[in-house]
Design a protein around this motif. Structure first.
Motif, PDB file in Angstrom:
ATOM      1  N   ARG A 221       0.774  -1.145  -0.294  1.00 32.28           N
ATOM      2  CA  ARG A 221      -0.062  -0.105  -0.103  1.00 32.28           C
ATOM      3  C   ARG A 221       1.021   1.194   0.063  1.00 32.28           C
ATOM      4  O   ARG A 221       1.777   1.316   0.818  1.00 32.28           O
ATOM      5  N   LEU A 222       0.787   2.195  -1.044  1.00 32.20           N
ATOM      6  CA  LEU A 222       1.683   3.383  -1.000  1.00 32.20           C
ATOM      7  C   LEU A 222       0.886   4.353  -0.421  1.00 32.20           C
ATOM      8  O   LEU A 222      -0.382   4.635  -0.743  1.00 32.20           O
ATOM      9  N   GLY A 223       1.750   5.347   0.001  1.00 30.01           N
ATOM     10  CA  GLY A 223       1.302   6.791   0.362  1.00 30.01           C
ATOM     11  C   GLY A 223       1.114   7.492  -0.767  1.00 30.01           C
ATOM     12  O   GLY A 223       0.891   7.017  -2.085  1.00 30.01           O
ATOM     13  N   ASN A 224       1.229   8.740  -0.591  1.00 26.74           N
ATOM     14  CA  ASN A 224       1.060   9.646  -1.737  1.00 26.74           C
ATOM     15  C   ASN A 224       2.648  10.046  -2.249  1.00 26.74           C
ATOM     16  O   ASN A 224       3.194  10.604  -1.678  1.00 26.74           O
ATOM     17  N   VAL A 225       2.613   9.143  -3.390  1.00 26.25           N
ATOM     18  CA  VAL A 225       3.830   9.219  -4.115  1.00 26.25           C
ATOM     19  C   VAL A 225       4.163  10.546  -5.153  1.00 26.25           C
ATOM     20  O   VAL A 225       3.322  10.888  -5.665  1.00 26.25           O
TER      21      VAL A 225
ATOM     22  N   VAL B 254      11.452  -5.086   0.617  1.00 24.42           N
ATOM     23  CA  VAL B 254      10.625  -6.002   0.825  1.00 24.42           C
ATOM     24  C   VAL B 254      10.581  -7.304   0.075  1.00 24.42           C
ATOM     25  O   VAL B 254      10.581  -8.307   0.566  1.00 24.42           O
ATOM     26  N   LYS B 255      10.681  -6.932  -1.263  1.00 20.42           N
ATOM     27  CA  LYS B 255      10.692  -7.968  -2.244  1.00 20.42           C
ATOM     28  C   LYS B 255      11.928  -9.096  -1.754  1.00 20.42           C
ATOM     29  O   LYS B 255      11.716 -10.360  -1.695  1.00 20.42           O
TER      30      LYS B 255
ATOM     31  N   GLU C  83       6.424 -14.801   2.503  1.00 23.10           N
ATOM     32  CA  GLU C  83       5.002 -15.393   2.219  1.00 23.10           C
ATOM     33  C   GLU C  83       4.293 -13.992   1.950  1.00 23.10           C
ATOM     34  O   GLU C  83       4.737 -12.922   2.057  1.00 23.10           O
ATOM     35  N   SER C  84       2.930 -14.120   1.723  1.00 19.71           N
ATOM     36  CA  SER C  84       2.048 -13.095   1.141  1.00 19.71           C
ATOM     37  C   SER C  84       1.971 -12.156   2.355  1.00 19.71           C
ATOM     38  O   SER C  84       1.996 -12.573   3.760  1.00 19.71           O
ATOM     39  N   ASP C  85       1.910 -10.991   2.194  1.00 22.56           N
ATOM     40  CA  ASP C  85       1.961  -9.874   3.265  1.00 22.56           C
ATOM     41  C   ASP C  85       1.559  -8.684   2.692  1.00 22.56           C
ATOM     42  O   ASP C  85       1.321  -8.232   1.541  1.00 22.56           O
ATOM     43  N   THR C  86       1.011  -7.786   3.547  1.00 20.17           N
ATOM     44  CA  THR C  86       0.586  -6.287   3.247  1.00 20.17           C
ATOM     45  C   THR C  86       1.337  -5.389   3.749  1.00 20.17           C
ATOM     46  O   THR C  86       1.479  -5.689   5.120  1.00 20.17           O
ATOM     47  N   VAL C  87       2.108  -4.656   3.219  1.00 18.94           N
ATOM     48  CA  VAL C  87       3.224  -3.762   3.776  1.00 18.94           C
ATOM     49  C   VAL C  87       2.731  -2.219   3.407  1.00 18.94           C
ATOM     50  O   VAL C  87       2.447  -1.726   2.108  1.00 18.94           O
ATOM     51  N   ASN C  88       2.417  -1.361   4.330  1.00 22.02           N
ATOM     52  CA  ASN C  88       2.404   0.141   4.058  1.00 22.02           C
ATOM     53  C   ASN C  88       3.704   0.465   3.575  1.00 22.02           C
ATOM     54  O   ASN C  88       4.732   0.867   4.464  1.00 22.02           O
TER      55      ASN C  88
ATOM     56  N   ARG D 157      -2.839   9.449   8.217  1.00 28.87           N
ATOM     57  CA  ARG D 157      -1.398   9.389   8.905  1.00 28.87           C
ATOM     58  C   ARG D 157      -1.426   7.681   8.812  1.00 28.87           C
ATOM     59  O   ARG D 157      -2.158   7.115   9.474  1.00 28.87           O
ATOM     60  N   VAL D 158      -0.343   7.198   8.219  1.00 31.04           N
ATOM     61  CA  VAL D 158      -0.371   5.655   8.046  1.00 31.04           C
ATOM     62  C   VAL D 158       0.942   5.208   8.903  1.00 31.04           C
ATOM     63  O   VAL D 158       1.826   5.868   8.767  1.00 31.04           O
ATOM     64  N   ASP D 159       0.775   3.957   9.230  1.00 30.19           N
ATOM     65  CA  ASP D 159       1.416   3.226  10.205  1.00 30.19           C
ATOM     66  C   ASP D 159       2.651   2.433   9.358  1.00 30.19           C
ATOM     67  O   ASP D 159       2.246   1.776   8.149  1.00 30.19           O
ATOM     68  N   ASN D 160       3.835   2.733   9.510  1.00 30.41           N
ATOM     69  CA  ASN D 160       4.971   1.892   8.710  1.00 30.41           C
ATOM     70  C   ASN D 160       5.632   1.094   9.624  1.00 30.41           C
ATOM     71  O   ASN D 160       6.924   0.841   9.245  1.00 30.41           O
ATOM     72  N   THR D 161       5.293   0.776  10.886  1.00 31.96           N
ATOM     73  CA  THR D 161       6.009   0.021  11.578  1.00 31.96           C
ATOM     74  C   THR D 161       6.661  -1.439  11.215  1.00 31.96           C
ATOM     75  O   THR D 161       7.718  -1.706  11.157  1.00 31.96           O
ATOM     76  N   LYS D 162       5.547  -2.134  10.320  1.00 32.54           N
ATOM     77  CA  LYS D 162       6.018  -3.187   9.905  1.00 32.54           C
ATOM     78  C   LYS D 162       7.088  -3.029   8.554  1.00 32.54           C
ATOM     79  O   LYS D 162       8.190  -3.874   8.880  1.00 32.54           O
ATOM     80  N   LEU D 163       7.112  -2.204   7.977  1.00 34.05           N
ATOM     81  CA  LEU D 163       8.080  -1.729   6.730  1.00 34.05           C
ATOM     82  C   LEU D 163       9.545  -1.664   7.494  1.00 34.05           C
ATOM     83  O   LEU D 163      10.488  -2.230   7.269  1.00 34.05           O
ATOM     84  N   LYS D 164       9.515  -0.910   8.794  1.00 32.88           N
ATOM     85  CA  LYS D 164      10.710  -0.566   9.338  1.00 32.88           C
ATOM     86  C   LYS D 164      11.220  -1.975  10.414  1.00 32.88           C
ATOM     87  O   LYS D 164      12.315  -2.315  10.125  1.00 32.88           O
TER      88      LYS D 164
END
Length: 137
Positions: A2-6, A54-55, A60-65, A105-112
Motif C-alpha cells: 500500500r503506497l502513500g502519496n507518491v 520488501v521483495k 510469504e504473502s504480506d501487506t506492507v504500507n 496518517r499511515v503506520d509504517n512499523t511493519k516496513l521498518k
C-alpha cells in the motif's frame, strides 16, 4: 504493498505535481477546504527502494504500507515548495468543504521492523530532487 502519496516524477498527478506545474506556469493554486488536510507524502525513489527491500525479504504473502510515517498539511507542502523554488507559491484557500479524510496518517512499523526499511528522504529533500526533475523539462 500500500503506497502513500507518491511524488517525484514530472508525470505525477497528485497535489505536489499540481503545485509544481502551477509554479512553473506562474499560476495560482486553488486549495480546497482549509488547507489543513494531512497526507503522508513519499518520494518516488524511496518507494522503489522500499519495494526492492520488501521483495528481497518477503517469504510469504504480506501487506506492507510503504509510507514515511509522517504527514504534512497542504499548507506545509506549499511552504516547503516556496522554499525549494526560491519564491512564494501563489495560492488561495477557497474554504470549499472537501469530501475526503482530513488527516491521513499511515503506520509504517511493519516496513521498518519486519523488513528493515527506514525512510531517509522526507519532504524538503524529496521536493528539491523533484524540482530538479521538473526544471530539466
Amino acid at each position: 504493498v500500500r503506497l502513500g502519496n507518491v511524488y517525484g516524477s514530472e508525470k505525477n498527478k497528485g497535489f505536489i505535481g499540481l503545485v509544481l506545474r502551477k509554479a512553473i506556469e506562474g499560476a495560482e493554486i486553488r486549495v480546497n477546504g482549509d488547507g489543513l488536510q494531512e497526507r503522508d507524502y513519499i518520494f518516488l525513489d524511496e518507494v522503489v527502494s522500499a519495494m526492492l527491500t520488501v521483495k528481497g525479504k518477503l517469504k510469504e504473502s504480506d501487506t506492507v504500507n510503504i509510507v514515511t510515517g509522517r504527514s504534512e498539511t497542504l499548507l506545509e507542502v506549499l511552504k516547503v515548495v516556496s522554499e525549494v523554488i526560491g519564491r512564494p507559491a501563489s495560492f488561495f484557500v477557497n474554504g470549499i468543504p472537501v469530501a475526503e479524510a482530513g488527516v491521513v496518517r499511515v503506520d509504517n512499523t511493519k516496513l521498518k521492523e519486519k523488513y528493515g526499511f527506514v525512510p531517509k528522504i522526507f519532504l524538503k529533500e524529496g521536493l528539491e530532487k523533484t524540482w530538479g526533475r521538473y526544471a530539466k523539462e
